[in-house]
Enzyme design. Structure first.
Site, mmCIF file in Angstrom:
data_model
loop_
_atom_site.group_PDB
_atom_site.id
_atom_site.type_symbol
_atom_site.label_atom_id
_atom_site.label_comp_id
_atom_site.label_asym_id
_atom_site.label_seq_id
_atom_site.Cartn_x
_atom_site.Cartn_y
_atom_site.Cartn_z
ATOM 1 N N ASP A 13 -40.608 -90.071 -9.003
ATOM 2 C CA ASP A 13 -39.265 -89.506 -8.970
ATOM 3 C C ASP A 13 -39.064 -88.015 -9.195
ATOM 4 O OD1 ASP A 13 -36.597 -90.764 -10.667
ATOM 5 O OD2 ASP A 13 -36.850 -88.671 -11.502
ATOM 6 N N GLU A 15 -36.562 -84.374 -9.513
ATOM 7 C CA GLU A 15 -35.492 -83.682 -9.915
ATOM 8 C C GLU A 15 -34.847 -82.588 -8.850
ATOM 9 O OE1 GLU A 15 -33.416 -85.297 -12.269
ATOM 10 O OE2 GLU A 15 -34.835 -86.441 -12.921
ATOM 11 N N HIS A 151 -33.179 -88.815 -16.991
ATOM 12 C CA HIS A 151 -32.920 -87.575 -16.063
ATOM 13 C C HIS A 151 -34.024 -86.426 -15.977
ATOM 14 C CE1 HIS A 151 -29.219 -89.495 -14.862
ATOM 15 N NE2 HIS A 151 -28.882 -89.606 -16.101
ATOM 16 N N ASP A 156 -38.384 -90.821 -16.006
ATOM 17 C CA ASP A 156 -37.654 -91.715 -14.850
ATOM 18 C C ASP A 156 -38.972 -92.563 -14.168
ATOM 19 O OD1 ASP A 156 -35.181 -91.185 -15.946
ATOM 20 O OD2 ASP A 156 -34.652 -89.956 -14.083
#
Length: 483
Positions: A13, A15, A151, A156
């Site tokens: 995951d 960001e 998030h 996540d």
């Protein structure tokens, strides 16, 4: 692939600063190494993106510029990321998003990497069909999966690892094995598209539509093979922002079969003009530059004018060259005895003496002359139908040209006998005409004159006249060449 890693998964995951890999950058990455049953290794780090983090991203993730200022740049951790991913199956929720960023930034750091992908959104759709939403948050709620630090990459990734193990345990068939095949189309699909809709697409000529989550049409395309063409939209690793947003917005597909490629081209054009889908490029390169049109001034006098084509205004005729429009307008002045002071010749500098020495003519007589001249000219244009194959053996496709302009199209019974033009018109759907559609019909008519059947007041049967005669008649018609 390393034998020891063959059945291991890198659950990832990230960001980021934005929505596409080319213009945005990773701000955080987490990688969970999994054997399908349990976690073997876990790694995560903040990443300095080398650019400002937008306020909207901070509001979503809580990651701001201060948090990443002392974090390593991606190229400093690229080798470690590469080693963790190498020879392992890449797993993520909405996998194409994470994969495109990681692959692009590894490439920028000098590491060429690609691998098999598995999307837990698609996997969940197959194992747990019928849920209202397949977002990570909603799935965790439905399945009682703990989700901390939503998030954030670490939170996540941990939740995705639990979801992955849960789905694997429920997979009593061969879903997983089918999904990780190298040629599996499943991993190419947009995350919100139900694969059943794709499987139902025909391998036939027609027009297809992509819809967003509200059902609004966002793209219209034509294809000789609808299924094959739709799949081509989902292949490749294009990281442009427009394509990333495009795939993310696709929630549904619908289609319309067509009898011929010409019918699909015409329908595609008509639908684009009707809906103006956000992801369709306009057909500007096909649009004519000039038009001859009429308008009424404040005193009630009709004018004839040549100007740049405006899609909002109906016109008498389209032209690619201003010269051709001038020739036609001059012929109107001569043959119709029209007062030249009521004619505008566009950008051309022409000196045309008024027939009334600049005195205003009788308005009713002047308007009648213009209306009669235009009507007679339009009536000189051929009205005909182009008959071709239908969508099945019991019908034929029918394209109607009325007074030289595209009127409409549709499908008629294979054994239909027409009682005249009005009968034919009633059986097709009317469409707003444009130059591109008329050009398509013109080109087909010139190439296949035996498909053309001229219309008259008399009863018409679908028996074509001699092709050579039809070809010459079409070519001499002013729809196709101004004489």
């Amino acid at each position: 692939m390393d034998r020891n890693k063959r059945q291991e998964f890198a659950i990832v995951d990230i960001e980021t600063t934005g929505g596409n890999a080319k213009s945005s950058r990773i701000t955080e990455i987490a990688i969970v190494i999994h054997d399908g049953n349990k976690v073997l290794q876990r790694w995560e780090t903040l990443v300095n993106p080398g650019k400002e983090i937008p306020t909207s991203i901070f509001a979503l993730t809580g990651i701001d510029n201060e948090m990443v200022k002392d974090a390593p740049f991606f190229e400093e951790v690229a080798e470690q990321v590469y080693e963790l991913l190498k020879d392992r199956i890449f797993v993520a929720h909405n996998v194409n998003f994470d994969y495109s960023f990681v692959r692009f930034q590894l490439h920028e750091s000098g590491f060429e990497w690609s691998t098999i992908k598995l999307c837990t959104v698609r996997y969940a759709r197959k194992i747990k069909p019928g849920l209202l939403s397949y977002s990570l948050g909603r799935l965790c709620d439905y399945l009682d999966i703990p989700l901390e630090n939503r998030h954030r990459a670490g939170g996540d990734a941990d939740a995705t690892a639990i979801l992955f193990a849960y789905l694997r345990a429920l997979d009593t068939g061969q879903v997983f094995q089918e999904m990780i095949k190298h040629k599996s189309v499943d991993q190419r699909f947009p995350p919100h598209l139900n694969p059943i809709e794709f499987e139902q697409l025909p391998e036939e000529i027609g027009v297809y539509y992509f819809h967003d989550k509200t059902g609004k049409i966002i793209y219209v395309g034509k294809a000789v093979n609808i299924k094959k063409r739709v799949l081509s939209h989902f292949t490749g690793n294009n990281i442009q922002a427009q394509r990333q947003h495009f795939l993310k917005d696709i929630h549904h597909i619908s289609y319309e079969r067509c009898g011929t490629e010409l019918m699909s081209l015409l329908l595609e054009c008509a639908e684009i003009k009707k809906f103006w889908p956000k992801y369709n490029r306009s057909l500007k390169r096909y649009e004519p530059k000039f038009s001859l049109f009429s308008y009424e001034d404040q005193n009630g006098y009709l004018h004839l004018a040549i100007g740049k084509t405006n899609k909002l205004h109906d016109c008498i005729q389209f032209f690619q060259r201003e010269y051709d429009a001038i020739q036609l307008l001059q012929s109107f002045i001569r043959k119709g005895e029209i007062d030249a002071q009521f004619c505008q010749f566009g950008s051309a500098s022409l000196t045309v003496k008024s027939t009334k020495d600049s005195l205003l003519p009788d308005r009713d007589l002047h308007n009648t002359r213009i209306e009669r001249c235009v009507e007679e000219w339009l009536n000189q244009q051929s009205s005909f139908v182009l008959i071709d194959k239908g969508r099945h053996e019991e019908e034929k496709s029918c394209i109607v040209i009325e007074n030289g302009r595209f009127y409409g199209m549709g499908y008629i019974d294979q054994y239909c006998q027409s009682g005249g033009f009005e009968d034919i018109r009633a059986q097709v759907e009317k469409y707003r005409s444009n130059y591109y559609m008329e050009e398509l019909v013109r080109q087909c008519a010139e190439k296949y004159p035996n498909k053309i059947h001229f219309l008259s007041k008399e009863r018409m049967s679908f028996v074509a006249a001699e092709p050579d005669m039809l070809y010459e008649k079409i070519k001499s018609n002013s729809l196709f060449s101004i004489v």
